[in-house]
Design a protein around this motif. Structure first.
Motif, PDB file in Angstrom:
ATOM      1  N   ASN A  22       0.832  -1.210   0.000  1.00 10.10           N
ATOM      2  CA  ASN A  22       0.000   0.000   0.000  1.00 10.10           C
ATOM      3  C   ASN A  22       0.861   1.253   0.000  1.00 10.10           C
ATOM      4  OD1 ASN A  22      -2.413  -1.406  -0.026  1.00 10.10           O
ATOM      5  ND2 ASN A  22      -2.620  -1.430   2.196  1.00 10.10           N
ATOM      6  N   ASN A  23       1.942   1.226   0.787  1.00 10.22           N
ATOM      7  CA  ASN A  23       2.840   2.377   0.833  1.00 10.22           C
ATOM      8  C   ASN A  23       3.484   2.612  -0.525  1.00 10.22           C
ATOM      9  OD1 ASN A  23       2.325   2.930   3.499  1.00 10.22           O
ATOM     10  ND2 ASN A  23       4.103   1.841   4.283  1.00 10.22           N
ATOM     11  N   TYR A  24       3.890   1.516  -1.173  1.00 19.17           N
ATOM     12  CA  TYR A  24       4.497   1.638  -2.507  1.00 19.17           C
ATOM     13  C   TYR A  24       3.476   2.219  -3.486  1.00 19.17           C
ATOM     14  CZ  TYR A  24       6.317   0.346  -7.076  1.00 19.17           C
ATOM     15  OH  TYR A  24       6.736   0.378  -8.381  1.00 19.17           O
ATOM     16  N   LEU A  25       2.233   1.697  -3.419  1.00 20.19           N
ATOM     17  CA  LEU A  25       1.191   2.172  -4.325  1.00 20.19           C
ATOM     18  C   LEU A  25       0.882   3.642  -4.072  1.00 20.19           C
ATOM     19  CD1 LEU A  25      -0.927   1.617  -6.494  1.00 20.19           C
ATOM     20  CD2 LEU A  25      -2.472   0.815  -4.687  1.00 20.19           C
ATOM     21  N   ASN A  26       0.804   4.011  -2.794  1.00 21.50           N
ATOM     22  CA  ASN A  26       0.498   5.405  -2.457  1.00 21.50           C
ATOM     23  C   ASN A  26       1.623   6.351  -2.892  1.00 21.50           C
ATOM     24  OD1 ASN A  26      -2.042   4.937  -1.336  1.00 21.50           O
ATOM     25  ND2 ASN A  26      -1.188   4.456   0.671  1.00 21.50           N
ATOM     26  N   LYS A  27       2.871   5.915  -2.720  1.00 14.68           N
ATOM     27  CA  LYS A  27       3.996   6.729  -3.176  1.00 14.68           C
ATOM     28  C   LYS A  27       3.961   6.884  -4.700  1.00 14.68           C
ATOM     29  CE  LYS A  27       7.075   5.573   0.672  1.00 14.68           C
ATOM     30  NZ  LYS A  27       8.305   4.837   1.084  1.00 14.68           N
ATOM     31  N   PHE A  28       3.596   5.795  -5.376  1.00 16.68           N
ATOM     32  CA  PHE A  28       3.466   5.837  -6.836  1.00 16.68           C
ATOM     33  C   PHE A  28       2.383   6.843  -7.237  1.00 16.68           C
ATOM     34  CE2 PHE A  28       1.228   4.322 -10.639  1.00 16.68           C
ATOM     35  CZ  PHE A  28       2.269   4.281 -11.554  1.00 16.68           C
ATOM     36  N   LYS A  29       1.255   6.813  -6.521  1.00 15.34           N
ATOM     37  CA  LYS A  29       0.163   7.741  -6.817  1.00 15.34           C
ATOM     38  C   LYS A  29       0.577   9.190  -6.580  1.00 15.34           C
ATOM     39  CE  LYS A  29      -3.821   4.718  -6.028  1.00 15.34           C
ATOM     40  NZ  LYS A  29      -5.021   4.488  -5.179  1.00 15.34           N
ATOM     41  N   ILE A  30       1.337   9.409  -5.511  1.00 17.72           N
ATOM     42  CA  ILE A  30       1.801  10.766  -5.215  1.00 17.72           C
ATOM     43  C   ILE A  30       2.651  11.296  -6.370  1.00 17.72           C
ATOM     44  CG2 ILE A  30       3.368  12.110  -3.749  1.00 17.72           C
ATOM     45  CD1 ILE A  30       0.724  11.676  -2.438  1.00 17.72           C
ATOM     46  N   GLU A  31       3.525  10.453  -6.886  1.00 16.12           N
ATOM     47  CA  GLU A  31       4.373  10.865  -8.006  1.00 16.12           C
ATOM     48  C   GLU A  31       3.524  11.209  -9.231  1.00 16.12           C
ATOM     49  OE1 GLU A  31       7.106   7.724  -8.696  1.00 16.12           O
ATOM     50  OE2 GLU A  31       8.209   8.007  -6.821  1.00 16.12           O
ATOM     51  N   LYS A  32       2.537  10.366  -9.516  1.00 13.49           N
ATOM     52  CA  LYS A  32       1.683  10.596 -10.679  1.00 13.49           C
ATOM     53  C   LYS A  32       0.805  11.840 -10.500  1.00 13.49           C
ATOM     54  CE  LYS A  32       3.365   7.187 -12.842  1.00 13.49           C
ATOM     55  NZ  LYS A  32       4.327   7.472 -13.940  1.00 13.49           N
ATOM     56  N   LEU A  33       0.339  12.063  -9.282  1.00 14.48           N
ATOM     57  CA  LEU A  33      -0.464  13.252  -9.015  1.00 14.48           C
ATOM     58  C   LEU A  33       0.357  14.527  -9.177  1.00 14.48           C
ATOM     59  CD1 LEU A  33      -2.555  12.029  -5.952  1.00 14.48           C
ATOM     60  CD2 LEU A  33      -3.476  12.729  -8.171  1.00 14.48           C
ATOM     61  N   ALA A  34       1.624  14.464  -8.763  1.00 16.79           N
ATOM     62  CA  ALA A  34       2.508  15.620  -8.927  1.00 16.79           C
ATOM     63  C   ALA A  34       2.712  15.928 -10.417  1.00 16.79           C
ATOM     64  CB  ALA A  34       3.846  15.365  -8.237  1.00 16.79           C
ATOM     65  N   GLU A  35       2.932  14.882 -11.206  1.00 17.67           N
ATOM     66  CA  GLU A  35       3.084  15.065 -12.654  1.00 17.67           C
ATOM     67  C   GLU A  35       1.788  15.616 -13.253  1.00 17.67           C
ATOM     68  OE1 GLU A  35       4.397  11.510 -14.598  1.00 17.67           O
ATOM     69  OE2 GLU A  35       5.815  11.013 -13.013  1.00 17.67           O
ATOM     70  N   LEU A  36       0.676  15.052 -12.814  1.00 17.63           N
ATOM     71  CA  LEU A  36      -0.622  15.465 -13.350  1.00 17.63           C
ATOM     72  C   LEU A  36      -0.921  16.920 -13.020  1.00 17.63           C
ATOM     73  CD1 LEU A  36      -3.199  14.667 -14.798  1.00 17.63           C
ATOM     74  CD2 LEU A  36      -4.102  13.821 -12.621  1.00 17.63           C
ATOM     75  N   TYR A  37      -0.590  17.333 -11.806  1.00 19.01           N
ATOM     76  CA  TYR A  37      -0.845  18.710 -11.395  1.00 19.01           C
ATOM     77  C   TYR A  37      -0.075  19.686 -12.285  1.00 19.01           C
ATOM     78  CZ  TYR A  37      -1.672  22.685  -8.315  1.00 19.01           C
ATOM     79  OH  TYR A  37      -2.060  23.896  -7.818  1.00 19.01           O
ATOM     80  N   GLU A  38       1.163  19.356 -12.563  1.00 25.68           N
ATOM     81  CA  GLU A  38       1.991  20.214 -13.419  1.00 25.68           C
ATOM     82  C   GLU A  38       1.407  20.292 -14.830  1.00 25.68           C
ATOM     83  OE1 GLU A  38       4.740  22.570 -15.226  1.00 25.68           O
ATOM     84  OE2 GLU A  38       4.389  22.279 -13.083  1.00 25.68           O
ATOM     85  N   LEU A  39       0.987  19.161 -15.367  1.00 27.13           N
ATOM     86  CA  LEU A  39       0.440  19.122 -16.724  1.00 27.13           C
ATOM     87  C   LEU A  39      -0.907  19.851 -16.799  1.00 27.13           C
ATOM     88  CD1 LEU A  39       1.315  15.433 -17.626  1.00 27.13           C
ATOM     89  CD2 LEU A  39       2.367  17.485 -18.572  1.00 27.13           C
ATOM     90  N   LEU A  40      -1.733  19.686 -15.776  1.00 26.12           N
ATOM     91  CA  LEU A  40      -3.009  20.396 -15.749  1.00 26.12           C
ATOM     92  C   LEU A  40      -2.789  21.902 -15.642  1.00 26.12           C
ATOM     93  CD1 LEU A  40      -5.151  18.065 -13.439  1.00 26.12           C
ATOM     94  CD2 LEU A  40      -5.431  18.427 -15.904  1.00 26.12           C
ATOM     95  N   GLY A  41      -1.721  22.287 -14.952  1.00 27.85           N
ATOM     96  CA  GLY A  41      -1.360  23.701 -14.899  1.00 27.85           C
ATOM     97  C   GLY A  41      -1.007  24.222 -16.284  1.00 27.85           C
ATOM     98  N   GLN A  42      -0.277  23.416 -17.052  1.00 29.46           N
ATOM     99  CA  GLN A  42       0.051  23.808 -18.426  1.00 29.46           C
ATOM    100  C   GLN A  42      -1.216  23.934 -19.279  1.00 29.46           C
ATOM    101  OE1 GLN A  42       2.990  21.230 -20.186  1.00 29.46           O
ATOM    102  NE2 GLN A  42       4.259  21.220 -18.336  1.00 29.46           N
TER     103      GLN A  42
END
Length: 232
Positions: A73-93
């Motif tokens: 679960n920790n690995y999955l959650n860390k993976f999600k955090i990384e993807k959310l960070a990428e997504l936030y940047e792209l949505l900002g663009q």
């Protein structure tokens, strides 16, 4: 000489012999009983020990599974955090692109007051093409579409925005300036309705902005939620 008969066996009185046998028999029976009791006790103790061992093994197994699940679960959650960070940047663009092209469209329509000269239309199209090229060359839309698949609720919101953006930012301007006429029924949803005013159009453009901001806030809340789970 008179011979006196006695109850003897090889010179040992029968009574004494029977007593001796009885004593040995008692010892043997006692030994057998003691053996059986000891064997049962040993068996009982062995079963008890086996149960304790099994319980410890099960405890260790469950603890391992819980730790493994927590690690996963920790690995999955860390993976999600990384993807959310990428997504936030792209949505900002995407938000910056949408704001830029919306402002261009609004200014053009306000200044023209819906009376268009060919040179003004050409200038508008060139500026719009430049903005779109800068944005789409980065493959931002494609990357966002991939990332939102990890988050079903975010994907639904994103798909709604894409439909609105296609309709109001891409298709409507060409109809307003007269370079696109929709005749086929299957594209009826993209056709400007009757009695549709310029203010109606600006409100619809504003709707895309509002939903884009809402999506960014949703991504932020999702990130905070997962971070809280990691800290538990």
């Amino acid at each position: 000489m008179i011979k006196i008969e006695t109850n003897t066996l090889n010179g040992i009185p029968i009574d004494a012999l029977m007593g001796l046998i009885g004593s040995f028999g008692g010892i043997i029976v006692s030994a057998i009983v003691s053996y059986i009791v000891s064997k049962n006790n040993i068996k009982s103790q062995k079963e008890s020990i086996d149960k304790q061992i099994d319980a410890e093994i099960e405890k260790i197994r469950m603890q391992y599974q819980l730790e493994q699940k927590r690690d996963n679960n920790n690995y999955l959650n860390k993976f999600k955090i990384e993807k959310l960070a990428e997504l936030y940047e792209l949505l900002g663009q995407f938000g910056r692109y949408n704001t830029e092209i919306t402002l261009l469209t609004q200014n053009f329509l306000r200044e023209s007051q819906l009376y268009f000269e060919e040179k003004d239309i050409d200038l508008f199209k060139r500026k719009k093409d430049q903005i779109e090229k800068r944005f789409f060359d980065r493959n931002t839309m494609r990357e966002i579409s991939i990332l939102v698949n990890y988050f079903p609720k975010i994907r639904i919101k994103w798909e709604t925005i894409v439909k609105l953006q296609l309709k109001y930012v891409t298709v409507y301007p060409d109809q307003i300036i007269g370079s696109l006429i929709i005749k086929q029924d299957r594209y009826e949803n993209f056709k400007i309705p009757d009695n549709y005013t310029l203010n109606n159009y600006f409100d619809d453009l504003e709707l895309i902005q509002i939903k884009s901001i809402d999506l960014l806030e949703h991504v932020t809340k999702e990130t905070e939620y997962i971070l809280n789970k990691l800290s538990e």
